[in-house]
Write a protein that holds these residues in place. Structure first.
Motif, PDB file in Angstrom:
ATOM      1  N   PRO A  78      12.050  19.484   4.665  1.00  0.00           N
ATOM      2  CA  PRO A  78      11.330  18.683   5.546  1.00  0.00           C
ATOM      3  C   PRO A  78      11.035  16.677   4.540  1.00  0.00           C
ATOM      4  N   SER A  79      10.915  17.369   3.412  1.00  0.00           N
ATOM      5  CA  SER A  79       9.575  16.152   2.916  1.00  0.00           C
ATOM      6  C   SER A  79      10.424  15.686   2.058  1.00  0.00           C
ATOM      7  N   LEU A  80      11.312  16.717   1.038  1.00  0.00           N
ATOM      8  CA  LEU A  80      12.306  15.653   0.424  1.00  0.00           C
ATOM      9  C   LEU A  80      13.443  14.837   1.035  1.00  0.00           C
ATOM     10  N   ASN A  81      13.683  15.476   2.076  1.00  0.00           N
ATOM     11  CA  ASN A  81      14.709  14.590   3.284  1.00  0.00           C
ATOM     12  C   ASN A  81      14.371  13.758   3.380  1.00  0.00           C
ATOM     13  N   LEU A  82      12.471  13.847   3.874  1.00  0.00           N
ATOM     14  CA  LEU A  82      11.894  11.793   4.065  1.00  0.00           C
ATOM     15  C   LEU A  82      11.911  11.342   3.438  1.00  0.00           C
ATOM     16  N   LEU A  83      11.750  11.644   2.153  1.00  0.00           N
ATOM     17  CA  LEU A  83      11.514  10.805   1.120  1.00  0.00           C
ATOM     18  C   LEU A  83      12.805  10.388   0.329  1.00  0.00           C
ATOM     19  N   THR A  84      14.183  10.370   0.797  1.00  0.00           N
ATOM     20  CA  THR A  84      15.137  10.656   0.293  1.00  0.00           C
ATOM     21  C   THR A  84      15.561   9.309   1.378  1.00  0.00           C
ATOM     22  N   GLU A  85      15.788   9.576   2.857  1.00  0.00           N
ATOM     23  CA  GLU A  85      15.582   9.304   3.576  1.00  0.00           C
ATOM     24  C   GLU A  85      14.650   7.100   3.393  1.00  0.00           C
ATOM     25  N   ALA A 124       7.898  18.070 -15.847  1.00  0.00           N
ATOM     26  CA  ALA A 124       7.891  16.838 -15.004  1.00  0.00           C
ATOM     27  C   ALA A 124       8.364  16.906 -13.841  1.00  0.00           C
ATOM     28  N   LEU A 125       8.836  15.807 -12.698  1.00  0.00           N
ATOM     29  CA  LEU A 125       8.808  15.930 -11.521  1.00  0.00           C
ATOM     30  C   LEU A 125       9.924  15.899 -11.951  1.00  0.00           C
ATOM     31  N   ARG A 126      10.933  15.554 -12.614  1.00  0.00           N
ATOM     32  CA  ARG A 126      12.471  15.220 -12.401  1.00  0.00           C
ATOM     33  C   ARG A 126      12.857  16.028 -13.291  1.00  0.00           C
ATOM     34  N   ASN A 127      11.885  17.228 -13.878  1.00  0.00           N
ATOM     35  CA  ASN A 127      12.601  18.043 -15.025  1.00  0.00           C
ATOM     36  C   ASN A 127      12.915  19.788 -13.611  1.00  0.00           C
ATOM     37  N   LYS A 128      11.757  19.257 -12.751  1.00  0.00           N
ATOM     38  CA  LYS A 128      11.672  20.576 -11.710  1.00  0.00           C
ATOM     39  C   LYS A 128      12.502  20.025 -10.377  1.00  0.00           C
ATOM     40  N   LEU A 129      13.200  18.765 -10.386  1.00  0.00           N
ATOM     41  CA  LEU A 129      13.936  18.400  -9.093  1.00  0.00           C
ATOM     42  C   LEU A 129      15.470  18.920  -9.895  1.00  0.00           C
ATOM     43  N   VAL A 130      16.125  18.795 -11.705  1.00  0.00           N
ATOM     44  CA  VAL A 130      17.120  18.530 -11.576  1.00  0.00           C
ATOM     45  C   VAL A 130      17.205  19.994 -12.256  1.00  0.00           C
ATOM     46  N   ARG A 131      16.092  21.368 -12.599  1.00  0.00           N
ATOM     47  CA  ARG A 131      16.628  22.565 -12.035  1.00  0.00           C
ATOM     48  C   ARG A 131      17.410  22.978 -10.120  1.00  0.00           C
ATOM     49  N   LEU A 132      16.470  21.978  -9.428  1.00  0.00           N
ATOM     50  CA  LEU A 132      16.727  22.422  -8.223  1.00  0.00           C
ATOM     51  C   LEU A 132      18.116  22.089  -7.414  1.00  0.00           C
ATOM     52  N   ASN A 178       1.027  -1.583  -0.171  1.00  0.00           N
ATOM     53  CA  ASN A 178       0.123  -0.095  -0.250  1.00  0.00           C
ATOM     54  C   ASN A 178       0.652   1.231  -0.131  1.00  0.00           C
ATOM     55  N   MET A 179       0.779   2.025  -1.622  1.00  0.00           N
ATOM     56  CA  MET A 179       1.575   3.027  -1.157  1.00  0.00           C
ATOM     57  C   MET A 179       0.896   4.527  -1.120  1.00  0.00           C
ATOM     58  N   ASP A 180      -0.340   4.340  -0.293  1.00  0.00           N
ATOM     59  CA  ASP A 180      -0.694   5.851  -0.418  1.00  0.00           C
ATOM     60  C   ASP A 180      -0.243   6.784   0.369  1.00  0.00           C
ATOM     61  N   ALA A 181       0.298   6.347   1.694  1.00  0.00           N
ATOM     62  CA  ALA A 181       1.122   7.744   2.515  1.00  0.00           C
ATOM     63  C   ALA A 181       2.860   8.064   1.290  1.00  0.00           C
ATOM     64  N   VAL A 182       3.298   7.589   0.674  1.00  0.00           N
ATOM     65  CA  VAL A 182       4.586   7.188  -0.028  1.00  0.00           C
ATOM     66  C   VAL A 182       3.459   8.773  -0.633  1.00  0.00           C
ATOM     67  N   ASN A 183       2.805   8.284  -1.759  1.00  0.00           N
ATOM     68  CA  ASN A 183       2.371   8.965  -3.099  1.00  0.00           C
ATOM     69  C   ASN A 183       2.147  10.588  -2.290  1.00  0.00           C
ATOM     70  N   MET A 184       1.367  10.014  -0.874  1.00  0.00           N
ATOM     71  CA  MET A 184       0.689  11.478  -0.025  1.00  0.00           C
ATOM     72  C   MET A 184       2.052  12.659   0.381  1.00  0.00           C
ATOM     73  N   LEU A 185       2.735  11.438  -0.045  1.00  0.00           N
ATOM     74  CA  LEU A 185       4.363  12.652   0.745  1.00  0.00           C
ATOM     75  C   LEU A 185       4.825  12.730  -0.498  1.00  0.00           C
ATOM     76  N   LEU A 186       4.478  12.168  -1.828  1.00  0.00           N
ATOM     77  CA  LEU A 186       5.614  12.774  -3.066  1.00  0.00           C
ATOM     78  C   LEU A 186       4.569  13.698  -3.292  1.00  0.00           C
ATOM     79  N   ASP A 187       3.343  13.455  -3.569  1.00  0.00           N
ATOM     80  CA  ASP A 187       3.101  15.162  -3.687  1.00  0.00           C
ATOM     81  C   ASP A 187       2.205  15.695  -3.258  1.00  0.00           C
ATOM     82  N   PHE A 188       2.687  15.873  -1.306  1.00  0.00           N
ATOM     83  CA  PHE A 188       2.338  16.987  -0.929  1.00  0.00           C
ATOM     84  C   PHE A 188       4.163  17.913  -1.019  1.00  0.00           C
ATOM     85  N   MET A 189       5.313  17.229  -1.361  1.00  0.00           N
ATOM     86  CA  MET A 189       6.608  17.825  -1.440  1.00  0.00           C
ATOM     87  C   MET A 189       6.316  18.373  -2.868  1.00  0.00           C
ATOM     88  N   GLU A 190       5.606  18.185  -3.915  1.00  0.00           N
ATOM     89  CA  GLU A 190       5.866  18.690  -5.559  1.00  0.00           C
ATOM     90  C   GLU A 190       5.133  19.854  -5.097  1.00  0.00           C
TER      91      GLU A 190
END
Length: 589
Positions: A383-390, A422-430, A356-368
């Motif tokens: 905070p959300s990006l670090n949490l997803l990384t770990e 796309a989310l990849r493009n946004k993160l690469v810009r960062l 069940n990936m509901d919580a992880v997907n919610m974290l990803l949406d929150f981060m985006e």
């Protein structure tokens, strides 16, 4: 009538000692000053004198309306950080804590006795010693005090702690955390109204935010994680379907998206609890936890998962609620984050690899959402990006799910990695963001999703964007970092395979073929141009305009000496490296 004249008149009436006269004067003052948050310097002495008289009056037998008026006056006066002297001694704080219902009693004082008038005089008087016995009669407002009185007492103490370090020390000496913790245990008792509960939590937050010793005391001596977890459980109205699976009581089986939003009062209480828990778990990720602690944190993590999947009354309040939840999740021991994946897959759930990936997907949406907003990224995004990384680093299913969302198989080889929506493009810009913490965190997240493989990381981001992280890790020569990941299978898309030979590794895209600037030159001419370039570098280096760098054998950059520059014409800039790692995107089981 000026404020000074009002204060003088009230002081005169206070000095008469007549309860009805004092009540009328204070009610008039409180009404006029209720919204006052700034005070003039000229009247400091008058306000301090008024504070002393009010505190002295509070140690008499008073009718509830007079108690309330006195405490409202203390609340207003305690907003002035320059006039707190009457309130920051042990006697004054003891008096306020008794009315707030959180005082500890002197063992020499009978539990049902009333404080005497001269107990609240200045600091020169001998202070009463503190013991561990809770006051029963005088400080149990559910029996003999109006809850408005309790709230005013709590508000006054909060103001004092917020503005004055001496008040914080006195609060620690008086062990106020024990008194408030005792009432927090009554989380299922309907006696206490919302305001009492809220300001109990606000006081606990201030004590734990301002005093490390109280933070430790609450965690260890008073079992704060369990205590606050039960408080959060009761506030949200949870029931437990399994050891680590929660639901809203009476609404079991209803999907999260169909649940009614939490009430404003529930959200306010829950956010205060989350803030306190953040304070007391601040160092958890930096130390090892035993089995008992790990079980406690997993239990808390299950409640936090429910918080993450719940909604408040309005989008803004929901985001604030989720933000506090994410901050606290970031403090939990990493192995305990597996509770995010524990619930069974149900109809409507997001399933990946049977999990069940509901919580992880919610974290990803929150981060985006935070990323798209672009405001104060260091505070809001990390905070959300670090949490997803770990989470991705330690849980294989989480990493693979996130990679499927963020780094799907590469098909677009025409546009640079940083170009697009796309989310990849946004993160690469960062990865080239001006804030070092932001760019490092974004690069680390993508690097972990690439299983810390240099070749794959360059494939998705381009060598130019990846160079910063690779240089810091000593990986500019390629290879893989020390993370433990499963082996690969080849799964490059047909589009990528066809274009791979033409992709510029620096930019990460296929570029038009550029003319060779040395075409038609003899070897002597090429050597002459190379020496000119070396000479220009040498001059710029000598004048300290630039500092030429060279890739060392350890994969890290080092300063180049004039001798190194001269050798460049006779040695290749990049010696042959190790064969590249597989570019594939799939794991074996």
């Amino acid at each position: 009538m000026t404020m000074k004249m009002d204060v003088d008149a009230i002081i005169d009436k206070m000095e008469t000692g007549e309860q009805d006269t004092v009540l009328a004067a204070l009610q008039s003052f409180n009404k006029e000053m209720n919204q006052c948050f700034t005070f003039s310097k000229e009247e400091e002495q008058d306000r301090e004198r008024l504070g002393e008289l009010v505190l002295r009056f509070l140690n008499r037998e008073l009718q509830p309306s007079c108690q309330l008026a006195c405490l409202e006056t203390v609340r207003i006066l305690s907003r002035d950080k320059d006039c707190l002297h009457p309130f920051i001694n042990h006697s004054a704080m003891s008096t306020l804590s008794r009315y707030a219902g959180i005082a500890l009693a002197d063992t020499a004082t009978p539990a049902d006795s009333q404080p005497v008038e001269n107990q609240v005089e200045g600091e020169g008087e001998e202070e009463a010693e503190v013991s561990g016995e809770l006051v029963k009669e005088a400080s149990t407002p559910s029996e003999n005090q109006d809850q408005e009185v309790i709230v005013e007492g709590l508000k006054s103490i909060c103001n004092i702690l917020l503005h004055n370090e001496t008040g914080q020390v006195v609060a620690a000496d008086l062990q106020l955390i024990k008194g408030v913790a005792e009432r927090l245990k009554q989380c299922h008792d309907a006696t206490w109204n919302h305001e009492v509960r809220f300001f109990d939590l606000r006081l606990t937050f201030l004590l734990t935010a301002l005093r490390v010793d109280i933070r430790t005391q609450l965690t260890q001596e008073l079992h704060g994680i369990s205590l606050l977890g039960k408080q959060l459980d009761a506030t949200l109205g949870l029931c437990w379907l399994d050891t680590l699976e929660t639901a809203r009581a009476g609404l079991e089986g209803i999907p999260h998206e169909d649940l009614p939003p939490l009430s404003r009062q529930q959200t306010e209480l829950a956010m205060e609890i989350l803030k306190i828990l953040f304070n007391v778990t601040f160092d958890t990720t930096r130390r090892k936890v035993d089995e008992e602690e790990a079980a406690e944190y997993r239990h808390l993590g299950a409640i936090l998962r429910h918080c993450l999947m719940s909604h408040a009354d309005g989008e803004e309040r929901t985001e604030e609620f989720h933000s506090h939840t994410v901050h606290l999740l970031s403090n939990l021991p990493l192995p305990c984050l597996d509770v995010l994946l524990m619930p069974k897959v149900q109809q409507g759930s997001i399933e990946y690899m049977g999990v069940n990936m509901d919580a992880v997907n919610m974290l990803l949406d929150f981060m985006e959402k935070r990323l798209d907003r672009g405001h104060k990224l260091k505070e809001t995004l990390l905070p959300s990006l670090n949490l997803l990384t770990e989470s991705a680093r330690i849980h294989r299913e989480t990493r693979k799910f996130l990679r499927s969302k963020v780094l799907p198989p590469l098909r677009d080889v025409k546009n640079r990695p940083e170009v697009g929506s796309a989310l990849r493009n946004k993160l690469v810009r960062l990865m080239t963001h001006i804030d070092t913490d932001v760019k490092n965190c974004a690069a680390e997240f993508l690097f972990v999703l690439c299983k810390e493989s240099v070749s794959r990381f360059i494939k998705y981001t381009g060598y130019g964007n990846a160079a910063g992280l690779l240089a810091a890790r000593g990986l500019l020569r390629g290879g893989r970092d020390s993370g433990i990941y499963s082996e690969d299978e080849d799964s490059d898309t047909e589009e990528y395979k066809e274009a791979k030979a033409q992709i510029n590794p620096i930019t990460g895209v296929v570029e038009e073929e550029q003319p060779n600037p040395m075409e038609g030159m003899t070897e002597e001419q090429k050597e002459y141009e190379a020496m000119k370039l070396v000479d220009m570098f040498d001059k710029l280096s000598r004048t300290s305009l630039i500092q030429p760098m060279q890739l060392g054998m350890d994969g890290k950059m080092r300063e180049m000496t004039p001798e190194d520059l001269r050798k460049l014409t006779h040695n290749p800039l990049f010696p042959p490296g190790e064969p590249p790692c597989s570019d594939s995107d799939e794991d074996e089981a």
